[in-house]
Write a protein that holds these residues in place. Structure first.
Motif, PDB file in Angstrom:
ATOM      1  N   SER A 200       0.946  -1.303  -0.033  1.00  0.00           N
ATOM      2  CA  SER A 200      -0.107  -0.076  -0.077  1.00  0.00           C
ATOM      3  C   SER A 200       0.814   1.177  -0.061  1.00  0.00           C
ATOM      4  N   GLY A 201       2.176   1.048  -0.105  1.00  0.00           N
ATOM      5  CA  GLY A 201       3.050   2.312  -0.269  1.00  0.00           C
ATOM      6  C   GLY A 201       3.273   3.152   1.079  1.00  0.00           C
ATOM      7  N   THR A 202       4.179   3.825   1.022  1.00  0.00           N
ATOM      8  CA  THR A 202       4.650   4.669   2.182  1.00  0.00           C
ATOM      9  C   THR A 202       4.611   6.205   1.932  1.00  0.00           C
ATOM     10  N   LEU A 203       3.956   6.665   0.598  1.00  0.00           N
ATOM     11  CA  LEU A 203       3.846   7.982   0.287  1.00  0.00           C
ATOM     12  C   LEU A 203       2.334   7.953  -0.455  1.00  0.00           C
ATOM     13  N   SER A 204       1.331   7.528   0.370  1.00  0.00           N
ATOM     14  CA  SER A 204      -0.116   7.567   0.007  1.00  0.00           C
ATOM     15  C   SER A 204      -1.050   8.299   0.774  1.00  0.00           C
ATOM     16  N   GLN A 205      -0.653   8.587   1.985  1.00  0.00           N
ATOM     17  CA  GLN A 205      -1.533   9.639   2.762  1.00  0.00           C
ATOM     18  C   GLN A 205      -0.984  10.884   2.618  1.00  0.00           C
ATOM     19  N   ALA A 206      -1.867  11.778   2.101  1.00  0.00           N
ATOM     20  CA  ALA A 206      -1.232  13.219   1.705  1.00  0.00           C
ATOM     21  C   ALA A 206      -1.822  13.923   3.383  1.00  0.00           C
ATOM     22  N   LYS A 207      -1.084  14.668   3.464  1.00  0.00           N
ATOM     23  CA  LYS A 207      -0.843  15.557   4.878  1.00  0.00           C
ATOM     24  C   LYS A 207      -1.026  17.122   4.425  1.00  0.00           C
ATOM     25  N   LEU A 208      -1.648  17.666   5.791  1.00  0.00           N
ATOM     26  CA  LEU A 208      -1.924  19.183   5.570  1.00  0.00           C
ATOM     27  C   LEU A 208      -1.485  19.714   6.776  1.00  0.00           C
ATOM     28  N   PRO A 209      -1.059  20.960   6.556  1.00  0.00           N
ATOM     29  CA  PRO A 209      -0.557  21.578   7.745  1.00  0.00           C
ATOM     30  C   PRO A 209      -1.567  22.098   8.820  1.00  0.00           C
ATOM     31  N   GLY A 210      -1.052  21.862   9.966  1.00  0.00           N
ATOM     32  CA  GLY A 210      -2.164  22.320  11.178  1.00  0.00           C
ATOM     33  C   GLY A 210      -2.228  23.768  11.164  1.00  0.00           C
ATOM     34  N   ILE A 211      -2.521  24.664  10.190  1.00  0.00           N
ATOM     35  CA  ILE A 211      -2.466  26.177  10.255  1.00  0.00           C
ATOM     36  C   ILE A 211      -3.630  26.486  10.702  1.00  0.00           C
ATOM     37  N   PRO A 212      -3.569  27.230  12.225  1.00  0.00           N
ATOM     38  CA  PRO A 212      -4.822  27.926  12.577  1.00  0.00           C
ATOM     39  C   PRO A 212      -5.598  28.742  11.301  1.00  0.00           C
ATOM     40  N   GLY A 213      -6.866  28.442  11.221  1.00  0.00           N
ATOM     41  CA  GLY A 213      -7.701  29.233  10.535  1.00  0.00           C
ATOM     42  C   GLY A 213      -7.787  28.652   8.958  1.00  0.00           C
ATOM     43  N   ILE A 214      -7.435  27.590   8.820  1.00  0.00           N
ATOM     44  CA  ILE A 214      -7.213  26.684   7.622  1.00  0.00           C
ATOM     45  C   ILE A 214      -8.677  26.248   7.100  1.00  0.00           C
ATOM     46  N   GLU A 215      -9.583  26.388   7.930  1.00  0.00           N
ATOM     47  CA  GLU A 215     -11.057  26.128   7.493  1.00  0.00           C
ATOM     48  C   GLU A 215     -11.935  27.317   7.314  1.00  0.00           C
ATOM     49  N   THR A 216     -11.218  28.325   7.494  1.00  0.00           N
ATOM     50  CA  THR A 216     -12.018  29.569   7.456  1.00  0.00           C
ATOM     51  C   THR A 216     -11.468  30.401   6.175  1.00  0.00           C
ATOM     52  N   PHE A 217     -10.584  30.065   5.186  1.00  0.00           N
ATOM     53  CA  PHE A 217     -10.273  30.711   3.811  1.00  0.00           C
ATOM     54  C   PHE A 217     -11.255  30.559   3.076  1.00  0.00           C
ATOM     55  N   LYS A 218     -11.828  31.537   2.382  1.00  0.00           N
ATOM     56  CA  LYS A 218     -12.892  31.400   1.387  1.00  0.00           C
ATOM     57  C   LYS A 218     -12.544  31.302   0.065  1.00  0.00           C
ATOM     58  N   GLY A 219     -11.274  31.304  -0.122  1.00  0.00           N
ATOM     59  CA  GLY A 219     -10.714  31.295  -1.659  1.00  0.00           C
ATOM     60  C   GLY A 219     -10.612  29.747  -2.031  1.00  0.00           C
ATOM     61  N   HIS A 220     -10.019  29.483  -2.975  1.00  0.00           N
ATOM     62  CA  HIS A 220     -10.008  27.989  -3.554  1.00  0.00           C
ATOM     63  C   HIS A 220      -8.512  27.333  -2.883  1.00  0.00           C
ATOM     64  N   THR A 221      -8.667  26.090  -2.659  1.00  0.00           N
ATOM     65  CA  THR A 221      -7.721  25.283  -2.119  1.00  0.00           C
ATOM     66  C   THR A 221      -7.634  23.963  -2.683  1.00  0.00           C
ATOM     67  N   PHE A 222      -6.354  23.520  -2.787  1.00  0.00           N
ATOM     68  CA  PHE A 222      -6.286  21.934  -2.919  1.00  0.00           C
ATOM     69  C   PHE A 222      -4.997  21.468  -2.432  1.00  0.00           C
ATOM     70  N   HIS A 223      -4.685  20.072  -2.487  1.00  0.00           N
ATOM     71  CA  HIS A 223      -3.538  19.733  -2.401  1.00  0.00           C
ATOM     72  C   HIS A 223      -2.727  19.286  -3.539  1.00  0.00           C
TER      73      HIS A 223
END
Length: 616
Positions: A200-223
Motif C-alpha cells: 500500500s506504499g509509504t507515500l499514499s496519505q496526503a498531509k495538511l499543515p495544522g495552520i490555524p484558520g485553515i477552515e476559514t479561508f474563503k478562496g480556493h484550495t487543493f493539495h
C-alpha cells in the motif's frame, strides 16, 4: 570508483567545519517545532475532500464479491504491480489487486501536477521495461509516461482481469480452519485468498499543515496530489491559463514544489511561495532518449544498469558509472543516511571526517549555484540550504531557482515564525503581514513510512484471531521484513526491517521477486502456510539490532523534515545496516541454502518446521 577509500578532497580546516556546524545548528533551531509531526493533520474528516479521487467515476458501483483467489494484493502502485508480475511469472494464475484509486499507478495515479517527473533516471526507475518492451522517452520521465507504463504492466501480466479498483481493504482476517485469508473491503466484499501481499506504499496519505484558520479561508484550495486543473487550466505540461488573473499561494518547498513553481510562476498573475526550509536544488539536465542508444540495448540491460546505480549509491565500486547523474556524482554522501559496507576499511572517525569534508564541498557548490542563478541577493540568501546534504531528499531542477527572477514571484520565508502563522478568510499571514490570495495550494507532502498495517488503519488478525498490533506491541517482529510468526501467508512489501535505497522501485522489485520465489516453493511442496518460527524472527531482530547504523547524531543535527521525523529523530533504526546490495545477496543465499524450508509449514513433502503446542 570506490567508496571504501575516501576520495581526495580539497583540504578543509577544523575551524571552517566548526563555523559551518554552528551555522547549521542555528538554522535548525530556527525551524524546529516542539510538536514534531503533530504540526500536520490528515486529509480526512472535515478535510477529506483534499484526498477525494478526481479521476475515478463517482457513480461507480458493483456487487460485493465473495469468491476465492490464490493471491490478493493490497495496492496497485509499482509495489503491487511488481508483486503481481512476479507471482504471475511464478505460475500463480488467480491474482487480484485491490486498489483505492480508479486504475493502476499508485503515487503516479494520484500525483499529476504540472511538471511532474521522476527524480531517478527513468531507465532504472520504471520497472519491467524489458518485459513490457519499452524504453522511456526521457532520461527523467514525466508522470504521464510513468502512469501509462504502470497500466502497460497491468495489461502485460493480465492483472486487470480480476482487479478491484475504487476499493479499500478494511480488514484482513486469517481463517484457521481453511488456512486462508478473509479480505473485507468498503464495498461489502468478503473474498478469500490463500496468500496476501500488502503493497500500500509509504507515500499514499496526503498531509495538511495544522495552520490555524485553515477552515476559514474563503478562496480556493487543493493539495498538489489532487491537482485541480478545472481551476487552473492546463495540464501536466503547464499552460495554467486560468491563473492569469489569480494571486496564488504555494505552501511548501519540497520535491513537489520544485517542479510546480516554474509553471505557477509562468502563468499566475502573482505567486507567493511560502518556504520554511529551502531544498537543495542540483542540476537535472533532462534530455530525450537517444534512439541509437535505445536500439543498441542488449538483453539484461536494465538489470545491469539498476545494479550499477545501486552499487554506487550504496558505497560500492563499479568500473563505469552507467547512469552518471547528480545522484551518482554525490554517491558517497548517501552514506550519512543509508550506511552500507562502504568505507569498511576506514576507522569511524576518519570515515565521518571524510564524509563531512565531502559534504562541505557539495553544499558549498549547491549554495554557489543559487548565487549564480538568482539575481536578487536577499532572495538568493533565503534559497540557500544550510544543512548536511542528506538531511533532506535532494532535488534537481534546471528551472526552479530562475523562477524567482520573475517580477510576479515572491519568496516568503517562514523560518522565524516556524511556518505560516495563520490563514484568514482572504489570505496567508506570516510575521504579522497578510498576503491576500485567491488560491492556496498545499505542497506539504505525505505521511512517510506509514502503511495501513503499521498505522493500524488496516486491521490484521492472524492465527487464533491475534491482532497484529498486539503481536507487535513491543515493536515490529518479522523475518527479513516480509512475514511474521502468527500471520501465515501474509507478505509485506516496504522498508520495514530490510534495506532501502533512493531508487525504491528497484528495492520493491527485489522484494516482489523474493516473495514470488517463496510462494513458488510453497506451491511446489504443497505447504499450507508460509510462516517463520519465533526463533527465526528473534534471530532476524537481533541481526537488525546488531547491524543497524546509529543515525541519531546525524539526524539530531539536521533541519527538521521527514528524514528525521520533523526534528525528533528515532533512537533506533529498523533497517539492515549493511545496505541493499548486501541484503539482496543475503536473500539469494537464504533461498539457495535451505532458508525456504524454515518457513514452509505442514508441507506435503515433509519439508518445513513442525510447530510445538506453544507455537500455536
Amino acid at each position: 570508483m570506490s567508496a571504501s577509500t575516501p576520495p581526495a578532497e580539497p583540504p578543509v580546516s577544523e575551524e571552517e567545519l566548526s563555523v559551518l556546524r554552528a551555522r547549521y545548528r542555528a538554522e535548525r533551531d530556527r525551524r524546529v517545532r516542539p510538536e514534531g509531526n503533530q504540526q500536520y493533520q490528515r486529509a480526512e474528516g472535515e478535510f477529506g475532500y483534499y484526498a477525494a479521487d478526481p479521476y475515478a467515476d463517482p457513480e461507480f458501483t458493483r456487487e460485493p464479491l465473495e469468491d476465492r483467489v490464490e493471491a490478493a494484493i493490497v495496492g496497485g502502485g509499482f509495489g503491487g504491480l511488481l508483486a503481481g508480475a512476479r507471482l504471475r511469472q511464478a505460475g500463480v494464475e488467480s491474482i487480484r489487486v485491490l486498489e483505492e484509486g480508479g486504475d493502476f499507478g499508485g503515487t503516479w495515479y494520484w500525483n499529476r501536477y504540472p511538471g511532474i517527473h521522476c527524480d531517478i533516471e527513468s531507465y532504472i526507475y520504471m520497472p519491467l521495461l524489458e518485459e513490457v518492451g519499452y524504453v522511456p522517452q526521457w532520461k527523467y520521465a514525466p508522470g504521464e509516461e510513468i502512469r501509462q507504463h504502470a497500466q502497460a504492466i497491468g495489461r502485460t501480466f493480465d492483472l486487470y482481469r480480476d482487479a478491484c479498483f475504487q476499493t479499500r481493504v478494511t480488514e484482513l482476517r486469517w481463517d484457521d480452519a481453511e488456512s486462508e485469508w478473509i479480505v473485507t473491503t468498503d464495498r461489502g466484499d468478503r473474498m478469500r485468498a490463500r496468500y496476501v501481499v500488502t503493497a500500500s506504499g509509504t507515500l499514499s496519505q496526503a498531509k495538511l499543515p495544522g495552520i490555524p484558520g485553515i477552515e476559514t479561508f474563503k478562496g480556493h484550495t487543493f493539495h498538489t496530489s489532487r491537482w485541480d486543473y478545472a481551476y487552473t487550466g492546463g495540464d501536466a505540461d503547464g499552460n495554467l491559463h486560468k491563473l492569469a488573473d489569480k494571486r496564488v499561494a504555494l505552501i511548501g518547498t519540497g520535491a513537489t514544489a520544485i517542479q510546480v513553481v516554474p509553471h505557477l510562476g509562468a502563468d499566475a498573475a502573482e505567486l507567493f511561495v511560502f518556504q520554511r526550509t529551502p531544498s537543495t536544488v542540483d542540476v537535472r539536465a533532462n534530455r530525450p532518449t537517444d534512439p541509437a542508444w535505445a536500439s543498441s540495448l542488449a538483453p539484461g540491460w536494465q538489470r545491469e544498469r539498476r545494479e550499477n546505480f545501486l552499487t554506487l549509491v550504496a558505497g560500492g565500486a563499479v568500473e563505469e558509472d552507467l547512469v552518471a547523474d547528480s545522484w551518482t556524482s554525490s554517491a558517497r554522501l548517501h552514506q550519512s543516511l543509508l550506511p552500507s559496507d562502504g568505507y569498511r576499511d576506514v576507522a569511524p572517525e576518519e570515515r565521518e571526517r571524510a564524509l563531512e569534508v565531502a559534504d562541505f564541498h557539495k553544499m558549498n557548490e549547491i549554495r554557489s549555484r543559487v548565487d549564480a542563478l538568482v539575481a536578487d541577493p536577499e532572495t538568493a540568501e533565503l534559497l540557500k540550504p544550510w544543512y548536511r546534504y542528506m538531511c533532506k531528499r535532494p532535488t534537481f531542477s534546471d528551472h526552479y531557482l530562475q523562477t524567482f527572477n520573475r517580477p510576479n514571484v515572491t519568496l516568503v520565508d517562514t523560518a522565524d515564525t516556524h511556518g505560516v502563522e495563520r490563514l484568514t478568510e482572504t489570505g496567508v499571514v506570516v510575521g504579522g503581514r497578510e498576503y491576500e490570495v485567491d488560491c492556496i495550494i498545499f505542497s506539504t507532502g505525505f505521511e512517510v513510512g506509514v502503511s495501513g498495517i503499521t498505522s493500524g488503519r488496516l486491521p490484521v488478525h492472524g492465527r487464533n484471531g491475534l491482532p497484529l498490533g498486539e503481536a507487535w506491541r513491543e515493536g515490529p517482529r518479522t523475518l527479513h521484513g516480509f512475514y511474521s510468526h502468527g500471520f501465515p501467508n501474509l507478505f509485506q512489501l516496504g522498508p520495514l526491517q530490510n534495506a532501502s535505497s533512493v531508487n525504491f522501485v528497484h528495492v520493491l522489485d527485489e522484494q516482489a521477486s523474493h516473495v514470488a520465489e517463496v510462494v513458488a516453493a510453497a506451491r511446489r511442496s504443497g505447504a499450507l502456510r508460509v510462516e517463520p518460527s519465533r526463533e527465526a524472527e528473534a534471530e532476524w531482530l537481533a541481526t537488525i539490532r546488531e547491524k543497524a547504523a546509529d543515525l541519531y547524531k546525524f539526524h539530531a543535527e539536521c533541519t527538521p523534515g521527514y528524514y528525521n521525523n520533523e526534528g525528533r529523530p528515532r533512537q533506533r533504526s529498523e533497517s539492515f545496516g549493511d545496505g541493499p546490495v548486501a541484503f539482496h545477496a543475503l536473500l539469494r543465499q537464504w533461498r539457495t541454502w535451505g532458508g525456504l524450508d524454515e518457513v514452509l509449514v505442514e508441507a506435503a513433502d515433509g519439508r518445513g518446521w513442525k510447530e510445538s503446542a506453544d507455537a500455536q
